[in-house]
Enzyme design. Structure first.
Site, mmCIF file in Angstrom:
data_model
loop_
_atom_site.group_PDB
_atom_site.id
_atom_site.type_symbol
_atom_site.label_atom_id
_atom_site.label_comp_id
_atom_site.label_asym_id
_atom_site.label_seq_id
_atom_site.Cartn_x
_atom_site.Cartn_y
_atom_site.Cartn_z
ATOM 1 N N ARG A 1 4.531 -12.566 10.334
ATOM 2 C CA ARG A 1 5.252 -11.311 10.098
ATOM 3 C C ARG A 1 6.610 -11.350 10.762
ATOM 4 O O ARG A 1 6.759 -11.920 11.838
ATOM 5 C CB ARG A 1 4.513 -10.141 10.772
ATOM 6 C CG ARG A 1 3.186 -9.802 10.237
ATOM 7 C CD ARG A 1 2.578 -8.708 11.115
ATOM 8 N NE ARG A 1 3.036 -7.399 10.712
ATOM 9 C CZ ARG A 1 2.467 -6.700 9.744
ATOM 10 N NH1 ARG A 1 1.428 -7.184 9.098
ATOM 11 N NH2 ARG A 1 2.918 -5.511 9.422
ATOM 12 N N LYS B 1 4.211 0.516 9.613
ATOM 13 C CA LYS B 1 4.285 1.768 8.855
ATOM 14 C C LYS B 1 3.655 2.922 9.617
ATOM 15 O O LYS B 1 4.125 4.053 9.548
ATOM 16 C CB LYS B 1 3.569 1.603 7.514
ATOM 17 C CG LYS B 1 4.536 1.320 6.379
ATOM 18 C CD LYS B 1 3.831 1.352 5.051
ATOM 19 C CE LYS B 1 3.053 0.078 4.830
ATOM 20 N NZ LYS B 1 2.349 0.043 3.548
ATOM 21 N N GLU C 1 0.883 -1.164 0.000
ATOM 22 C CA GLU C 1 0.000 0.000 0.000
ATOM 23 C C GLU C 1 0.926 1.221 0.000
ATOM 24 O O GLU C 1 1.782 1.314 0.883
ATOM 25 C CB GLU C 1 -0.833 -0.051 1.288
ATOM 26 C CG GLU C 1 -1.971 0.896 1.309
ATOM 27 C CD GLU C 1 -2.737 0.824 2.643
ATOM 28 O OE1 GLU C 1 -2.630 -0.200 3.360
ATOM 29 O OE2 GLU C 1 -3.405 1.813 2.954
HETATM 30 P P1 ATP Z 1 2.238 -2.135 8.086
HETATM 31 O O1 ATP Z 1 1.563 -2.854 9.219
HETATM 32 O O2 ATP Z 1 3.678 -1.845 8.328
HETATM 33 O O3 ATP Z 1 1.469 -0.964 7.581
HETATM 34 P P2 ATP Z 1 1.105 -3.555 5.930
HETATM 35 O O4 ATP Z 1 0.915 -5.018 5.967
HETATM 36 O O5 ATP Z 1 -0.092 -2.719 6.084
HETATM 37 O O6 ATP Z 1 2.262 -3.204 6.929
HETATM 38 P P3 ATP Z 1 1.440 -3.375 3.141
HETATM 39 O O7 ATP Z 1 2.010 -2.300 2.297
HETATM 40 O O8 ATP Z 1 -0.007 -3.653 3.032
HETATM 41 O O9 ATP Z 1 1.829 -3.070 4.623
HETATM 42 O O10 ATP Z 1 2.272 -4.721 2.944
HETATM 43 C C1 ATP Z 1 2.603 -5.284 1.705
HETATM 44 C C2 ATP Z 1 2.898 -6.746 1.897
HETATM 45 O O11 ATP Z 1 3.985 -6.907 2.807
HETATM 46 C C3 ATP Z 1 1.727 -7.475 2.497
HETATM 47 O O12 ATP Z 1 1.539 -8.691 1.791
HETATM 48 C C4 ATP Z 1 2.120 -7.723 3.920
HETATM 49 O O13 ATP Z 1 1.543 -8.879 4.407
HETATM 50 C C5 ATP Z 1 3.644 -7.809 3.832
HETATM 51 N N1 ATP Z 1 4.258 -7.405 5.098
HETATM 52 C C6 ATP Z 1 4.071 -6.254 5.774
HETATM 53 N N2 ATP Z 1 4.734 -6.239 6.938
HETATM 54 C C7 ATP Z 1 5.391 -7.422 7.013
HETATM 55 C C8 ATP Z 1 6.243 -8.026 7.984
HETATM 56 N N3 ATP Z 1 6.579 -7.391 9.116
HETATM 57 N N4 ATP Z 1 6.732 -9.261 7.726
HETATM 58 C C9 ATP Z 1 6.411 -9.890 6.583
HETATM 59 N N5 ATP Z 1 5.611 -9.392 5.638
HETATM 60 C C10 ATP Z 1 5.095 -8.170 5.834
HETATM 61 MG MG MG Z 2 -1.734 -3.403 4.582
#
Ligand code: ATP
Ligand code: MG
Length: 561
Positions: free
Chosen positions: A264, A274, A37
């Site tokens: 994660r 984020k 995102e």
């Molecule tokens: P955040 O909680 O930091 O905002 P998010 O999951 O909302 O993370 P996205 O941009 O939606 O961020 O993530 C893109 C991809 O990266 C998704 O498939 C998510 O599952 C994966 N991802 C995000 N954080 C992690 C993590 N700590 N470990 C492994 N994969 C991750």
């Molecule tokens: Mg997300």
């Protein structure tokens, strides 16, 4: 990316894919995607997901798409879109012509929503956010049906079209899936599919849309439209999987990808959220998203971490469904190992103390030869000027010291690395008693290492005062002083380490470090790995310490036990 690097080792996801291939699913094809995102920079957790998605595709001779999950115009912007592409590419992965945006599918998604209405599986609901929450029930109590749940298909089609036309205010109405208000899975209690976002300017679609689809609806359909076979995501989406499957089943789409969840990555002494990283940037706690203390890919790149080290790290931590809390030392060791292999050696004095060799001719300069790498001859030699006045590190001198201090003491001898043995004859102090200079003598017979019968305990580094380059050096420590900042409640900002950055403004580097360019890395002998900072146009060069030579953190923790 070279294919002889360690591949993603066996894991449960590969087992599932192997079974799917054996069963003839998807014609043996494997297609994955990385779906960020664009509401912030990528962090080390995303690196795990990138290496997994692109790594699996590579190993199975399949394809991995880069898709922006851009359904929330209020929190996204083009800076993030560009930074994310830069970071994925720097990590060594290529999406070729497969760069997509969920917003590319807004027309198709709208069509699917209309289909759901026509099938009687979606309705426009006028309840406000408060009421929606109230009607939703709890984990132990079923929800209640919305009074608008029984609207006719015609009325729903009309209201939804008017939502799209921008007739209603934000929050006035939503489109909901009509599933089951009594489901034990809260995600199935008539979840929102579309909401109104009036007057938002979207980075891709501008002001074309007044309504925006929700993540759960968008994600499965985007996967399906792209022909993804295995949709890999983090564990918090496990409870959303029934909804992922529901949309695809009810809409009877051709391609029904399989969602698989993994845990994660959480890294100690930092954060991988984020939302929290955004606060650090917005509240000025760090310089920016690429501050070298940040766990962002951009920050780690600026700090001097190599992409090979990050990929190696992602391989080592593996992929499972159990908690993935990793010590910072694991990441730092990957960085150390890679830099040890490829960083040229140099000498740099971080806390300068001047020494004068009183028996060395006034204007003489010798060009001494030194290896760029002790184990790798192919990296060649460099010459280092030697002269009467030198700088050594303050830490390498003690007026008096215990026997185990192997460096220079008053009246004692030490070897200058790649040069001669010197003896400290006199210590000069200022009016406060602080040592400001040493008067020494050198032994001209000692240029060859360890001549017969010569016993010198220690070797220290140095630079020629007249030839040295001035530089600023930044030493970094953990961003937080707690392994899991704020995870047991409390504000994570309370755990910021006030000593995470130490700036040394008067350092001296050997002259061969003139003309280095941003991103170049070196081992400063005895001090650690350093790289030229990319974020500054300062008069003198700025070097970031990437990592120390040894895991000093582990030793400190050991001591405190
Ligand atoms: P955040 O909680 O930091 O905002 P998010 O999951 O909302 O993370 P996205 O941009 O939606 O961020 O993530 C893109 C991809 O990266 C998704 O498939 C998510 O599952 C994966 N991802 C995000 N954080 C992690 C993590 N700590 N470990 C492994 N994969 C991750
Ligand atoms: Mg997300």
């Amino acid at each position: 990316m070279s294919t002889d690097e360690p591949r993603i080792p066996g894991n449960f996801i590969r087992t599932i894919i192997d079974e799917d291939i054996a069963a003839g699913k998807n014609g043996g094809r494997v297609a994955t995607r990385f779906p960020p995102e664009p509401n912030g920079y990528l962090h080390i957790g995303h690196a795990k997901s990138i290496c997994l998605n692109f790594g699996i595709a590579e190993d199975y001779k399949g394809l991995c798409n880069l898709r922006f999950d851009d359904t929330n115009p209020h929190r996204e912007n083009i800076e993030f879109v560009e930074a994310i592409q830069r970071d994925v590419s720097w990590l060594g992965y290529d999406w070729a012509d497969r760069l997509f945006y969920a917003s590319d599918y807004f027309d198709q998604l709208y069509g699917h929503a209309v289909d759901l209405i026509k099938k009687g599986r979606a309705y426009v609901c006028d309840l406000g956010p408060e009421e929606i929450r109230e009607y939703r029930g709890t984990l132990t109590e079923p929800g209640r049906e919305s009074p608008h749940r029984s609207r006719s298909v015609e009325e729903n089609l009309d209201l939804f079209a008017r939502m799209k036309a921008g007739e209603f205010e934000d929050g006035a109405r939503i489109l909901r899936a009509r599933i089951d208000m009594a489901s034990p899975n809260m995600n199935l209690r008539d979840p929102t599919i579309y909401r109104i976002r009036h007057g938002a300017v979207h980075h891709q679609t501008g002001e074309a849309w007044s309504i925006y689809p929700m993540y759960d609806f968008t994600h499965c359909l985007s996967d399906s439209l792209e022909g993804i076979t295995h949709s890999l995501c983090t564990l918090e989406f496990e409870d959303h999987r029934p909804l992922y499957d529901w949309f695809l089943d009810v809409l009877e789409v051709e391609c029904h990808p399989r969602q698989i969840e993994f845990s994660r990555l959480e890294l100690e002494y930092t954060i991988t959220s984020k939302r929290k990283l955004t606060r650090l940037v917005d509240e000025g706690q760090v310089e920016d998203w690429d501050d070298p203390r940040m766990p962002t890919i951009a920050g780690m790149r600026r700090r001097g971490y190599t992409s090979a080290a990050l990929r190696d790290f992602c391989t080592r931590i593996g992929v499972t469904k159990s908690d993935n809390n990793v010590e910072m030392g694991v990441l730092e060791n990957c960085v150390r190992e890679d830099l040890n292999r490829c960083a040229p050696r140099r000498m740099a004095v971080l806390h300068p103390l001047k020494i004068v060799l009183e028996n060395y001719p006034q204007d003489q300069v010798e060009e001494l030869q030194a290896a760029n790498h002790p184990q790798d001859e192919s990296m060649g030699m460099r010459s280092i000027p030697f002269s009467r006045e030198l700088y050594i590190d303050r830490e390498d001198f003690r007026e008096e010291a215990p026997r185990k201090f192997k460096r220079l003491v008053s009246g004692g001898e030490v070897r200058l690395r790649n040069a001669y043995v010197i003896r400290c004859d006199e210590v000069i102090k200022d009016s406060h008693g602080e040592v400001i200079e040493l008067r020494c003598s050198y032994d001209a017979e000692t240029l060859a290492a360890n001549p017969e019968g010569r016993k010198v305990k220690g070797v220290i580094h140095w630079v020629s005062a007249r030839h040295a380059i001035q530089a600023e050096v930044r030493l970094y420590d953990r961003l937080f002083s707690h392994p899991n900042p704020g995870r047991d409640g409390g504000d994570f900002l309370e755990y910021l380490n006030p000593e995470s950055l130490l700036t040394l403004t008067h350092c001296y580097l050997e002259s061969s470090l003139a003309g280095t360019v941003a991103g170049e890395y070196f081992q400063f002998e005895r001090e650690g790995y350093f790289c030229v900072d990319a974020g500054h146009r300062a008069e003198k060069p700025v070097f970031n310490r990437t990592v120390t030579l040894r895991d000093s953190w582990a030793r400190i923790e050991q001591k405190n036990k």
